[in-house]
Design a protein around this motif. Structure first.
Motif, mmCIF file in Angstrom:
data_model
loop_
_atom_site.group_PDB
_atom_site.id
_atom_site.type_symbol
_atom_site.label_atom_id
_atom_site.label_comp_id
_atom_site.label_asym_id
_atom_site.label_seq_id
_atom_site.Cartn_x
_atom_site.Cartn_y
_atom_site.Cartn_z
ATOM 1 N N ARG A 239 0.830 -1.212 0.000
ATOM 2 C CA ARG A 239 0.000 0.000 0.000
ATOM 3 C C ARG A 239 0.863 1.261 0.000
ATOM 4 N NH1 ARG A 239 -5.085 -2.304 -0.930
ATOM 5 N NH2 ARG A 239 -5.162 -4.252 0.238
ATOM 6 N N ALA A 240 1.994 1.200 0.691
ATOM 7 C CA ALA A 240 2.834 2.393 0.809
ATOM 8 C C ALA A 240 3.452 2.784 -0.525
ATOM 9 C CB ALA A 240 3.923 2.155 1.854
ATOM 10 N N SER A 241 4.011 1.799 -1.243
ATOM 11 C CA SER A 241 4.711 2.097 -2.490
ATOM 12 C C SER A 241 3.819 1.984 -3.716
ATOM 13 C CB SER A 241 5.899 1.152 -2.655
ATOM 14 O OG SER A 241 5.448 -0.190 -2.850
ATOM 15 N N GLY A 242 2.685 1.280 -3.578
ATOM 16 C CA GLY A 242 1.835 1.051 -4.723
ATOM 17 C C GLY A 242 2.364 -0.002 -5.675
ATOM 18 N N ARG A 243 3.368 -0.761 -5.231
ATOM 19 C CA ARG A 243 3.963 -1.791 -6.069
ATOM 20 C C ARG A 243 3.632 -3.177 -5.527
ATOM 21 N NH1 ARG A 243 10.100 0.653 -7.057
ATOM 22 N NH2 ARG A 243 9.430 2.586 -8.118
ATOM 23 N N PHE A 244 3.736 -4.171 -6.394
ATOM 24 C CA PHE A 244 3.485 -5.548 -5.999
ATOM 25 C C PHE A 244 4.795 -6.236 -5.640
ATOM 26 C CE2 PHE A 244 -0.312 -4.541 -8.355
ATOM 27 C CZ PHE A 244 -1.310 -5.216 -7.661
ATOM 28 N N ARG A 245 4.730 -7.112 -4.648
ATOM 29 C CA ARG A 245 5.908 -7.893 -4.258
ATOM 30 C C ARG A 245 5.508 -9.353 -4.130
ATOM 31 N NH1 ARG A 245 5.257 -8.959 1.134
ATOM 32 N NH2 ARG A 245 3.750 -7.628 2.230
ATOM 33 N N ARG A 246 6.437 -10.237 -4.399
ATOM 34 C CA ARG A 246 6.197 -11.681 -4.312
ATOM 35 C C ARG A 246 5.985 -12.074 -2.852
ATOM 36 N NH1 ARG A 246 8.072 -16.327 -7.227
ATOM 37 N NH2 ARG A 246 6.851 -18.090 -6.387
ATOM 38 N N VAL A 247 4.979 -12.900 -2.583
ATOM 39 C CA VAL A 247 4.693 -13.365 -1.221
ATOM 40 C C VAL A 247 4.412 -14.859 -1.252
ATOM 41 C CG1 VAL A 247 3.792 -11.156 -0.375
ATOM 42 C CG2 VAL A 247 2.235 -12.796 -1.454
#
Length: 624
Positions: A239-247
């Motif tokens: 939410r902070a960066s607006g980017r997606f990360r692998r989880v």
């Protein structure tokens, strides 16, 4: 109450999709459909009949494929016709798009708040719309962003969506790939084992996959999942960066046909149902584009124009929903409203008004006392009837002239949660419809209310994030045997409902009062051993309420206050405060209900009671 099933495999997966839809039929629906990748093209079958008829249509059409998605839908955005049924296709932009092979297929649960703006944007780019749904907007949006990588296109698309959704989508040019995403609506992933090893599945409820796989991943808010044969990836939106990360998401073993398949990560059905409320509200409000009488059935306009009063009949939690509606109906619609306990109404002499709209409120639609009260009202010469009910096939719906069907889904916990908040939503829609018919709702007010309703599921998610603070309060409540609940005006019925929840499942004696009545008797009960729960929104009665709080503190009472952020009520000795994320005007009762439900639930857990099946109570009371 819509349902999603999706699958990727190396053999015909249509039987899995159809069986999954059958398992989701309990949610209620009036259209259904399946789409697959077949022979290098996207093919689909859709029906406004039952899943059994859809299965026959699929067989007749020869629809089969190794990749596909399926859906059951309530008719919301538009009539229950085939063109509005899911799955939806996008053929790309251009006047000749409909003549070209489809490129994207998509199904969707939830409600997209900004779909009108997206629709206009996509129309300007040459996309043609053939349905009245917000879902078709998502299909075209994904198509507009697609450049050979569906996973990337869906990630870009969901950052443009506002509201609650669960989606499953696949593309013509990637025949062994299904992508899913969720925000505010549930979505699970299934991993095939044994003879189905390598196959991957999506569903809105793990029960849809019972008998197919017991390896289930409960996707979390903001997740996007990429399913391919024998592998999957999950990314989450930061939410902070607006980017997606692998989880990585935990794979759970869920035994088919057991309660665990429905409970998922929750400890009790009541907890699950509390957290389902954003989805339930989104489903209940899906397709509401204005406050028109047709929301309540054909012929509703003539009936609603004829009435000059409202009589509400209900029991228990539904009665408190009616009490809340009285404030709305009189203040917003300007129509006199009477609320009666259904079990009492037919046993007293009353003065019937043939021009009253008799409104019944019931989760099951089979509540004996409410059915009897309805029949009594009709026998007195009041023919105009409307029900707000969660079961479209129930006796109450059959017996009432008009209906608004809430879409809370199955509610297993005896203590009502999502049924109550969806009832409030239905009653608010009735209020605004009557206000509009009576010339008390201008275009600007209508737009403002629509905006607030569309944001409601997101607002509820923010309230649910308060759970850790509520758990801390519950530890203090667990040792108590009595409690007082206070509210003023529109929030007095919310206090009543909060007290009912606490006594239903924790067995703590709880009473609710209008806060102004405190000094007229209940103040005698206030000691340090009597917790006083107060609903404190920032409304016109706030300053009066603050005076009532001082009365409690002066007697050594301990206050637990759910306050809006800008109420200037500061915590101190004997004064505990949980701040709500935002003030929500006339819809504030819905938001303030959730923390009271959480307080009752966690107090009951701390006391070790049977939360889902409290003693002496039943889910649906079908005897007098």
């Amino acid at each position: 109450m819509c349902g999603i099933v999706g699958a990727v495999g190396s053999r015909n997966i249509v039987p899995v999709l159809v069986e999954g839809l059958r398992r989701l039929e309990y949610r209620g629906y009036d259209s259904c459909g399946v789409a697959v990748h077949q022979g290098g093209e996207l093919r689909r079958s859709r029906s406004t009949e039952r899943v059994a008829e859809l299965a026959s249509l699929i067989e007749a059409d020869g629809v089969a494929g190794v990749t596909g998605i399926a859906h059951t839908r309530w008719a919301t955005h538009g009539a229950p016709v085939v063109s509005n049924a899911h799955p939806h296709f996008s053929h790309g932009p251009g006047a000749d798009a409909a003549a070209r092979p489809a490129r994207i297929a998509l199904v969707h649960n939830g409600i997209i708040e900004n779909f009108e703006a997206l629709r206009e944007e996509l129309k300007a780019r040459g996309y043609l719309f053939t349905s009245q749904t917000d879902t078709e907007v998502i299909a075209h949006l994904v198509d507009s962003l697609y450049d050979g990588d569906l996973f990337e296109a869906v990630q870009q698309a969901v950052t443009r969506l506002q509201g609650a959704y669960a989606i499953a989508v696949f593309a013509r040019d990637e025949p062994h790939r299904v992508v899913g995403a969720r925000e505010g609506s549930p979505l699970v992933m299934g991993i095939g084992t044994g003879e189905r090893a390598g196959e991957m599945f999506l569903a809105s409820d793990a029960m849809a996959l019972a008998g197919v796989t017991d390896q289930i991943v409960y996707l979390e808010e903001g997740d996007v999942v990429d399913l391919q044969i024998g592998k999957h990836w999950v990314v989450a939106l930061d939410r902070a960066s607006g980017r997606f990360r692998r989880v990585e998401r935990e794979v759970r073993t869920v035994q088919a046909h057991t309660g665990a398949a429905e409970l998922g990560p929750y400890r009790h059905y009541m907890q699950k149902e509390i957290f389902e409320q954003p989805r339930a509200l989104a489903d209940t409000l899906q397709g509401v584009e204005g406050f028109d009488a047709d929301l309540f059935g054909s012929g509703a306009a003539a009936v609603l124009r004829r009435i000059d009063a409202v009589l509400i009949l209900a029991c228990g939690t539904s009665y408190y929903a009616g009490c809340t509606a009285k404030y709305w109906l009189e203040a917003i619609a300007g129509i006199p409203t009477q609320v009666e306990v259904a079990s009492e109404y037919r046993y007293r002499e009353s003065v019937p008004n043939p021009n009253s709209l008799v409104v019944t409120i019931t989760q099951s639609g089979e509540t004996a006392d409410t059915l009897a009260a309805l029949r009594h009202a009709r026998s007195l010469g009041m023919p105009h009837t409307l029900t707000v009910c969660n079961v479209a096939t129930s006796a109450m719906v059959r017996e009432c002239e008009l209906a608004y069907i809430t879409r809370a889904g199955v509610e297993i916990g005896v203590a009502s949660t999502k049924a109550f908040t969806t009832q409030l939503a239905g009653l608010f829609l009735l209020t605004l419809t009557l206000a509009k018919l009576r010339g008390r709702l201008d275009a600007q007010a209508e737009a403002d209310h629509l905006r607030a309703l569309r944001h409601l599921p997101v607002a509820l998610q923010s309230v649910l994030a308060l759970e850790p603070q509520v758990i801390a309060w519950a530890q203090a409540f667990a040792s108590k045997e009595n409690a007082l609940f206070l509210g003023r005006g529109l929030h007095y019925p919310v206090a009543l409902e909060g007290a009912l929840k606490l006594k239903e499942i924790s067995y703590i004696h709880a009473e609710a009062y209008p806060a102004g009545e405190l000094k007229h008797g209940p103040l005698a009960l206030v000691t340090s051993a009597m917790p006083v729960v107060t609903v404190a929104p920032n409304d016109a009665l706030l300053e009066k309420l603050k005076s009532n709080l001082q009365e409690v503190r002066a007697r050594g009472g301990e206050l637990f206050v759910f306050a809006d952020a800008d109420t200037s009520i500061e915590p101190g000795e004997g004064l505990h405060v949980i701040r709500m994320p935002e003030h929500y005007g006339e819809l504030s009762p819905i938001l303030h209900t959730l923390p009271l439900q959480l307080l009752a639930y966690h107090t009951a857990v701390a006391r070790g009671t049977d939360v889902d099946k409290p003693r002496n109570l039943a889910k649906s009371v079908t005897v007098e």
